[in-house]
Design an enzyme around this catalytic site. Structure first.
Site, short mmCIF file in Angstrom:
data_model
loop_
_atom_site.label_atom_id
_atom_site.label_comp_id
_atom_site.label_asym_id
_atom_site.label_seq_id
_atom_site.Cartn_x
_atom_site.Cartn_y
_atom_site.Cartn_z
N LYS A 143 4.46 3.85 -0.89
CA LYS A 143 3.27 3.28 -0.25
C LYS A 143 2.63 2.21 -1.14
CE LYS A 143 2.96 5.58 3.65
NZ LYS A 143 3.06 4.85 4.92
N CYS A 180 7.19 4.60 9.82
CA CYS A 180 6.04 4.98 9.00
C CYS A 180 6.41 5.33 7.58
CB CYS A 180 5.21 6.09 9.65
SG CYS A 180 6.13 7.15 10.70
#
Lengths: 639, 401
Positions: free
Chosen positions: A394, A335
């Site tokens: 991200k 993640c």
């Protein structure tokens, strides 16, 4: 000082650590010193800077940072030490003998002013057009020392081209003051080693391998350098204008997901101290800005737990029962996009160990442009999907070509906490005063397990809360008080834990019944897990695995690229210190404990999505298409 | 290969010495004996800083560590010095024997010669010399039959950075890193090469040690002055009839030196290289000694035809290029001083700004991280002070005074 991978730690910048005595009451345990004619007693080995801070004597610093090794290069913290011809850098001077220190003599003040003047003379750019306006250490120092003119001139023309090649990090060397915090962050703290000084004298600058653009080197986009840059020389690539444009375009349906770490930190941008959670105030603010729907990333964090946990169970089953030698264990979490890219560059041979589950951000993206689009009857091509993340990586992640499984770019924009705060301010909203609003349906609120993803150890804790209940049929609370798995919390670089399954196993839950017949094969097993945060710690584990050490025996390992986990992410408010990260983590754990639903599999929305949409269950065909991904082998030296 | 420069052989460094004698003598001496003689000799480091050699060796000897290192600083980079070249080429025995004595005293098993990159041409002859020493058991294991006394020397080449003559930057470079000075403390005597106790000495210091071992500290300290004992090699260049390397006792007056080298119509003498100070005629009676005009050996002579601003510009350009660039005062300060010289040159200055730069120079002297930045303003300050008539006479600058 060369370590195993040939990466060098700059020993010149290593502090002279005089081991502090454990018991300072022994003879020689403390040293008597005088600071500005007042007597103090300090533990042997304390630096002058520490001694002054301890006693509330302010010393200006610039190259010093609590997270980093000592450089002693800016020279702002110089003080007079009686008997020494030259001034001493207080950050780099360990006290080992009685000395007399003066922190504010004419000589010291003049030297500091000179140093500020020199820095300003080479610092190109105007404060009012700088991303760090009002949060710049150089600006603050200029104010502190009453700089009212440029004593040694001021560079009027830009000397360097801005490098905005990376999706995440922008380098503007015109604003660099060569404090080398970014170098120490990249080499020492993260052990990535993208940035280093090149040239000499007046030509000295911070550069990359072969002076390539950031996009072309092994930068993992963690943004830790941004968080520690004292000026605006490093910042994230701002995409807020694009988002304004989308909001203002009525043909677009603009949705946003918020991750837990920005919510725990964004208050700092509005003058609150660290550790104030703004989850529900943020929902209101985002709706007022004009977002059409606000979702909780924790929902897909819960989904990640189910998918990644199921994947782990499948891997274990294949390895233990089917004796499949191809199965890669331990399984690594996936993640953290910084960590993923780090692995792709430095340990590509371990890509099979990475969970194929996408990060919560990307899972949400894929669901929004499929499930949600259908549900609300909006054409997916008209949806603009935004994510507020504590993270600069991200931005890179959402631009990976693998992330278009919905048929479109799954997530259009990753926004950092800082950019989000800027947008809120621009909209004239003072966040702390907002009323509270819940998240929008159909995803609704999420569990506390998804929430604690934000702190190092959180993913593992969330996973164990679910795995324990899935396998044993018992409540997590029966084993861990209040379901708080304390050994996985805190900021120790590497954490390790063993969870014995015992001989009593429960029935296989309906959700994954099609994958394993029963749990008998796990009877008496001991689940071994580990947690690392910061890539320097990740590297330690990876090297241990390569050697076949203790961590190669693990089943599941959580890796986060940033020190402290997401709460210390490269998109979080500046400054960052161990103390600030601790408070942000506390806010997250407190919010978790206040929630009713604290386990991913208990989240009713999760149950619903497996009934309504992913009805073949976790790790099924559809879930693989939308929620899982693959990775790319990358170079060891260049991208 | 012989030197083509003029040379004078003095009574100390160039006095009679036979290869290996000092090493052979060690079998009858304890390390304390050597330290005692050094202490009596009052020998100070010949690189320029003048740190007492006995103290440095004693600290390294006393440091608790299984591993210690000895480094010979042969990165002779100060503009105007070339005396180490003479020692290494023509008196290698003094340097290497001195290193062996040092290793014996501090307890090092490994020594390095950090040789200036430009001296690569002497590498093979030096390697040959070391090989001969090994063959004669003056290097290697149980040197001269002294049990447990193992020591060998490796020669490493520098790559041309002036700052690597600074001992901690030298150590960084030796370890394979960017040449940048370290924070002090810790000093190399406690944490040096690879974090182990290390002694770094100049070529000439080792050469002096050999004579102290042979003839005693008492004999050595009779030469020179009370605070600057022994003799010094001076590298003399510039406007004189006989430039070259001269061994003279410490305490020699500048005027005496000018006489010896045949300097006529001398206007200025730069003592100590680019990082040293520049004296004018009124100061020629000053002495060359640690307590007066201290120098690592560089003497540059300028006669009446020279433009001192041009001389200064040359020095400042050197520092702007050679600063390692890590600390603010040195990196930017030198650039500002050079800009000041250029302003003077083009008459685009104000006295107010020049005075600001002088103050900045003083800050650089006390706030820079290492000796480079601390000494780089010396020539700026001394030339502007000692030659103000020449530089400012009749020139108020375009903007008045």
């Amino acid at each position: 000082m060369e370590n195993k991978n040939g990466l060098r730690a700059p020993v010149s910048q290593k502090p002279h650590v005089v081991p502090k005595p454990e018991d300072t009451s022994t003879i020689g345990g403390t040293v008597s010193i005088e600071i500005n004619d007042v007597k103090y007693s300090v533990p042997l080995g304390t630096t002058i800077l520490e001694a002054c801070r301890e006693n509330h004597i302010h010393i200006p610093t610039l190259c010093h940072h609590d997270d980093l090794c000592i450089a002693g290069v800016c020279r702002l913290c110089v003080v007079e030490v009686t008997g020494m011809r030259t001034l001493q850098a207080s950050c780099a001077y360990p006290i080992t003998a009685p000395i007399k220190i003066k922190t504010s003599t004419p000589m010291v003040r003049k030297a500091r002013r000179h140093i500020i003047d020199l820095m300003l003379s080479e610092h190109h750019g105007e404060c009012y057009s700088c991303v760090r306006n009002n949060n710049c250490e150089l600006q603050a120092l200029a104010k502190e020392y009453g700089v009212d003119c440029y004593n040694f001139g001021h560079v009027k023309e830009s000397q360097y081209e801005i490098d905005d090649s990376s999706y995440s990090v922008v380098r503007d060397m015109d604003k660099c003051v060569l404090c080398k915090r970014c170098v120490r962050t990249c080499i020492d703290l993260q052990e990535v080693g993208v940035l280093e000084a090149i040239n000499r004298g007046g030509e000295t600058m911070i550069s990359t391998f072969m002076d390539k653009q950031l996009a072309d080197v092994i930068c993992i986009n963690c943004g830790q350098c941004i968080n520690r840059c004292p000026t605006g020389a490093l910042h994230e690539k701002d995409t807020s204008d694009d988002i304004w444009k989308a909001i203002d375009d009525h043909a677009k349906h603009v949705v946003i997901q918020t991750a837990p770490s920005p919510r725990a930190a964004i208050g700092e941008e509005f003058g609150l101290g660290a550790g104030h959670s703004m989850t529900y105030e943020l929902n209101t603010a985002l709706k007022r800005i004009g977002f059409d729907a606000v979702f909780d990333t924790n929902f897909t964090a819960d989904l990640t737990i189910i998918e990644e946990g199921t994947e782990l169970i499948i891997r274990l089953y294949k390895a233990l029962i089917e004796k499949d030698k191809e199965v890669a264990l331990p399984q690594f979490t996936s993640c953290s996009p910084g960590w993923v890219k780090y692995l792709e560059h430095f340990y590509p041979e371990y890509i099979p160990n990475l969970s194929s589950a996408k990060s919560p951000q990307q899972m949400f993206g894929a669901l929004i442009k499929t499930f949600y689009a259908d549900k609300v009857g909006v054409d997916a091509k008209d949806i603009v999907s935004v994510a507020v993340m504590p993270c600069s990586a991200k931005k890179f992640e959402c631009n990976r070509p693998e992330m278009e499984d919905s048929g479109f770019k799954d997530v259009d924009y990753g926004l950092t906490t800082r950019e989000m705060a800027k947008m809120i301010k621009e909209a004239g909203i003072h966040l702390p005063e907002m009323p509270k609003t819940h998240f929008d349906s159909p995803f609704g609120d999420a569990s506390g397990a998804g929430l604690i993803f934000g702190a190092t150890g959180g993913v593992m804790e969330a996973a164990i809360r679910t795995v324990v209940e899935f396998v044993t049929g018992n409540k997590t609370e029966d084993i861990f008080e209040k379901a708080n798995i304390l050994p996985l919390r805190g900021f120790e670089g590497i954490k390790y834990m063993e969870i014995p399954i015992g001989n009593n196993v429960g029935p296989v839950p309906d959700l994954i019944k099609h994958l394993v017949p029963d749990w008998n094969w796990l009877k008496g097993a001991v689940l071994k897990v580990a947690v690392a945060h910061g890539t320097a710690n990740a590297k330690k584990i990876m090297e241990d695995i390569k050697r076949g050490g203790k961590f190669s025996e693990c089943h599941f390992i959580e890796f986060m690229a940033c020190p402290g986990g997401c709460i210390g992410g490269g998109g979080q408010p500046i400054p960052t210190t161990p103390e600030i990260r601790k408070k942000r983590a506390e806010a997250i754990y407190a919010e978790d404990e206040s929630l009713e639903i604290r386990k991913s599999h208990d989240n009713p929305s999760i149950k619903k999505i497996y009934q309504e949409f992913l009805n073949e269950g976790p790790c099924s065909h559809l879930s693989h298409k939308l929620l899982h991904t693959h990775y790319k082998k990358r170079g060891r030296y260049i991208a | 290969m012989k030197n083509k420069t003029n040379q004078s052989n003095g009574k100390v460094l160039f006095s009679q010495y036979n290869r290996g004698d000092a090493i052979k003598k060690l079998s009858g001496l304890s390390r304390e004996d050597v330290l005692y003689e050094l202490k009596v000799s009052k020998l100070k480091g010949r690189g320029g800083a003048g740190f007492p050699t006995s103290t440095k060796w004693m600290l390294t000897a006393a440091a608790v560590s299984q591993e210690k290192y000895l480094i010979c600083n042969a990165d002779e980079g100060e503009p105007g010095t070339f005396k180490d070249r003479v020692l290494l080429l023509e008196h290698s025995e003094l340097v290497f024997d001195g290193m062996v004595v040092g290793a014996y005293t501090i307890g090092a098993k490994k020594g390095f010669v950090y040789l200036r990159g430009e001296y690569e041409y002497m590498l093979s002859s030096l390697e040959d010399f070391l090989e001969t020493m090994r063959n004669d058991n003056l290097l290697g294991e149980s040197i001269c039959g002294i049990k447990g006394f193992d020591f060998d020397i490796e020669i490493r080449l520098g790559s041309g950075a002036y700052v690597c003559g600074e001992e901690t930057a030298l150590i960084e470079s030796l370890e394979g890193h960017r040449g940048e000075a370290r924070n002090r403390p810790p000093f190399p005597v406690s944490k040096g090469y690879k974090g182990k106790p290390t002694t770094v000495n100049n070529v000439e210091t080792f050469a002096s040690v050999v004579h102290i071992v042979m003839k005693g500290g008492e004999w050595f300290q009779k030469h020179g002055t009370d605070k600057s004992t022994g003799s010094k090699l001076f590298s003399v260049s510039g406007d004189c009839e006989r430039p070259g390397v001269y061994e003279l006792p410490w305490g020699t007056k500048i005027s005496e030196l000018l006489e010896i080298i045949g300097a006529k119509n001398t206007k200025a003498v730069q003592v100590g290289g680019a990082s040293g100070i520049c004296v004018n005629k009124s100061q020629f009676e000053r002495t060359l000694a640690y307590e007066d005009c201290s120098t690592g050996g560089s003497i540059m002579v300028f006669n009446e035809t020279r433009n001192m601003l041009h001389v200064l510009k040359n020095f400042m350009e050197f520092f702007v290029e050679e600063s390692c660039g890590q600390c603010t005062p040195c990196r930017i300060g030198n650039t500002k001083l050079l800009e000041g010289v250029e302003m003077l040159e083009s008459d685009e200055y104000t006295f107010a700004y020049i005075n600001k730069l002088k103050e900045l120079g003083k800050t650089m002297q006390i706030a820079s991280k290492c000796g480079l930045g601390q000494s780089s303003p010396n020539s700026f300050l001394s030339i502007l002070e000692n030659f103000k008539d020449e530089i400012f006479n009749g020139r108020g600058g375009k903007y008045g005074k």
